[in-house]
Motif scaffolding. Structure first.
Motif, PDB file in Angstrom:
ATOM      1  N   LYS A   1     -16.321  -0.057   0.721  1.00  0.00           N
ATOM      2  CA  LYS A   1     -16.008   1.748   0.371  1.00  0.00           C
ATOM      3  C   LYS A   1     -14.482   1.660   0.828  1.00  0.00           C
ATOM      4  O   LYS A   1     -13.901   1.130   1.612  1.00  0.00           O
ATOM      5  N   VAL A   2     -14.255   2.269  -0.652  1.00  0.00           N
ATOM      6  CA  VAL A   2     -12.774   2.835  -0.333  1.00  0.00           C
ATOM      7  C   VAL A   2     -12.652   4.522   0.133  1.00  0.00           C
ATOM      8  O   VAL A   2     -13.590   4.688  -0.996  1.00  0.00           O
ATOM      9  N   ILE A   3     -11.546   4.684   0.720  1.00  0.00           N
ATOM     10  CA  ILE A   3     -11.201   6.192   0.819  1.00  0.00           C
ATOM     11  C   ILE A   3      -9.570   6.607   0.323  1.00  0.00           C
ATOM     12  O   ILE A   3      -9.029   5.799   0.672  1.00  0.00           O
ATOM     13  N   LEU A   4      -9.756   7.960  -0.229  1.00  0.00           N
ATOM     14  CA  LEU A   4      -8.389   8.026  -0.723  1.00  0.00           C
ATOM     15  C   LEU A   4      -7.687   9.174  -0.620  1.00  0.00           C
ATOM     16  O   LEU A   4      -8.560   9.809  -0.862  1.00  0.00           O
ATOM     17  N   ALA A   5      -6.989   9.198   0.057  1.00  0.00           N
ATOM     18  CA  ALA A   5      -5.556  10.627   0.139  1.00  0.00           C
ATOM     19  C   ALA A   5      -5.061  10.681   0.077  1.00  0.00           C
ATOM     20  O   ALA A   5      -4.016   9.730  -0.027  1.00  0.00           O
ATOM     21  N   ASP A   6      -5.233  11.945   0.120  1.00  0.00           N
ATOM     22  CA  ASP A   6      -3.170  12.953  -0.502  1.00  0.00           C
ATOM     23  C   ASP A   6      -3.558  14.187  -0.185  1.00  0.00           C
ATOM     24  O   ASP A   6      -4.898  14.953  -0.190  1.00  0.00           O
TER      25      ASP A   6
END
Ligand SMILES: [Zn+2]
Ligand SMILES: [Zn+2]
Length: 345
Positions: free
Chosen positions: A192-197
């Protein structure tokens, strides 16, 4: 030839300059595309400790071999090539250990040597001697190939962190580098990849990466989101693709036991200090690493990944400018409203 020369801080001229010709062991390439890096913008406004002006900047470049000097074998005029930006010496302790990115005498295109914001650029002998020139796969455009340089740095970073099969990865920062981290983690088998900004518009722009979850930490608790995605466990890998001390502090709180945190983005040089809860590292047996650049082999790997289509260069190119529009290109890149900006001489 036409070129954009930085004569000093915020002093950039576009004009006519002598076309370089290759000496012994050298190569001249006709630049076809040069992507704008955040550091190009920084150099324009503030200069750089490694740059003596005047200098033609731009280090994410691709082009055509225009001419080779005496003794150069393996390349002929007309071939399509991409050039690694960081040029190792090939002889120091780190080079001999195979860690060329940490070379004691590292030189860089656009810093020590003239770069890609020009119609032609001269590649000194050291560049050819250290395998920094790569042939571009047939199915890639020059613009796509120019993205191999930043991608190479991302590949190096994930190698250092040890991102691998089955990992749950958090990427903080949804700029081009964060998007590349998301996609490289995927190609390396991340579960899983969680991308935050914190910028909603940037998160929207990053939707092409197909991260499993996009999180705005100002609206949603990031560690809670990670746990929701990972059976109540935190992340195996945290990549901080933002030059933010606050993000570095938060990154430690996102890592699961035995997790790794990579400070990929540097902090402003007048504010490089943060306060970290090192007990998180101690009790969680965390690994905290940094990444600064790449070695020549990461560039050829990056070109291969782009050529395979696993990561599509076209997804990253927001805008293209002519060389005479260099100032507009830098301005657009600075606003951060797109991913990569390409300059085409
Ligand atoms: Zn760059
Ligand atoms: Zn070296």
């Amino acid at each position: 030839m036409k070129a954009a020369l930085v004569r000093g801080v915020e002093d950039l001229v576009y004009g006519d300059f002598p076309t370089p010709s290759p000496g012994k062991g050298e190569m001249v390439i006709k630049v076809k595309a040069c992507a704008v890096c955040a550091t190009d913008v920084k150099v324009y406004h503030y200069g750089h400790r490694l740059i003596q002006f005047p200098r033609i900047t731009g280090h994410e470049l691709s082009g055509e071999v225009a001419g080779v000097g005496e003794g150069v074998t393996g390349f002929v005029p007309g071939e399509r090539v991409q050039v690694a930006a960081a040029i190792p010496c090939g002889e120091c302790y780190y080079c001999l250990r195979g860690v060329q990115a940490m070379c004691d005498d590292l030189k860089a295109i656009g810093y020590h040597y003239n770069g890609g914001f020009a119609e032609y650029t001269l590649l000194p002998e050291r560049i050819l001697r250290n395998a920094c020139v790569n042939r571009i796969p047939e199915n890639l455009s020059f613009e796509e190939a120019a993205l191999a340089e930043p991608l190479a740095c991302v590949i190096n970073g994930q190698e250092i962190s040890g991102v691998g099969f089955g990992d749950v990865v958090v990427v903080i920062g949804a700029g081009p580098i964060g998007c590349m981290h998301t996609q490289v983690a995927r190609t390396k088998g991340a579960r899983k990849v969680i991308l935050a900004d914190i910028d909603e518009a940037r998160l929207k722009m990053a939707s092409f990466t197909n991260a499993d979850r996009f999180v705005n930490p100002t609206k949603e608790d990031l560690s809670k989101a990670v746990k929701e995605e990972n059976n109540n466990r935190l992340a195996d890998q945290v990549m901080v693709a933002a030059g933010s001390g606050q993000a570095q502090v938060q990154a430690l709180q996102l890592a699961a036991k035995r997790g790794a945190i990579n400070f990929f983005g540097g902090l402003p040089k007048n504010q490089p200090t943060v306060t970290l809860d090192t007990n998180l590292i101690h009790y969680g047996e965390l690994k905290v690493v940094g990444t600064h650049g790449s070695a020549p082999r990461h560039n050829s790997l990056a070109l291969a990944v782009l050529g395979s289509g696993a990561i599509k260069g076209t997804d990253y190119i927001t805008k293209t400018y002519g060389l005479s529009e260099i100032k507009e290109a830098l301005q657009f890149a600075e606003k951060g409203q797109g991913l990569k900006v390409i300059v085409k001489p």
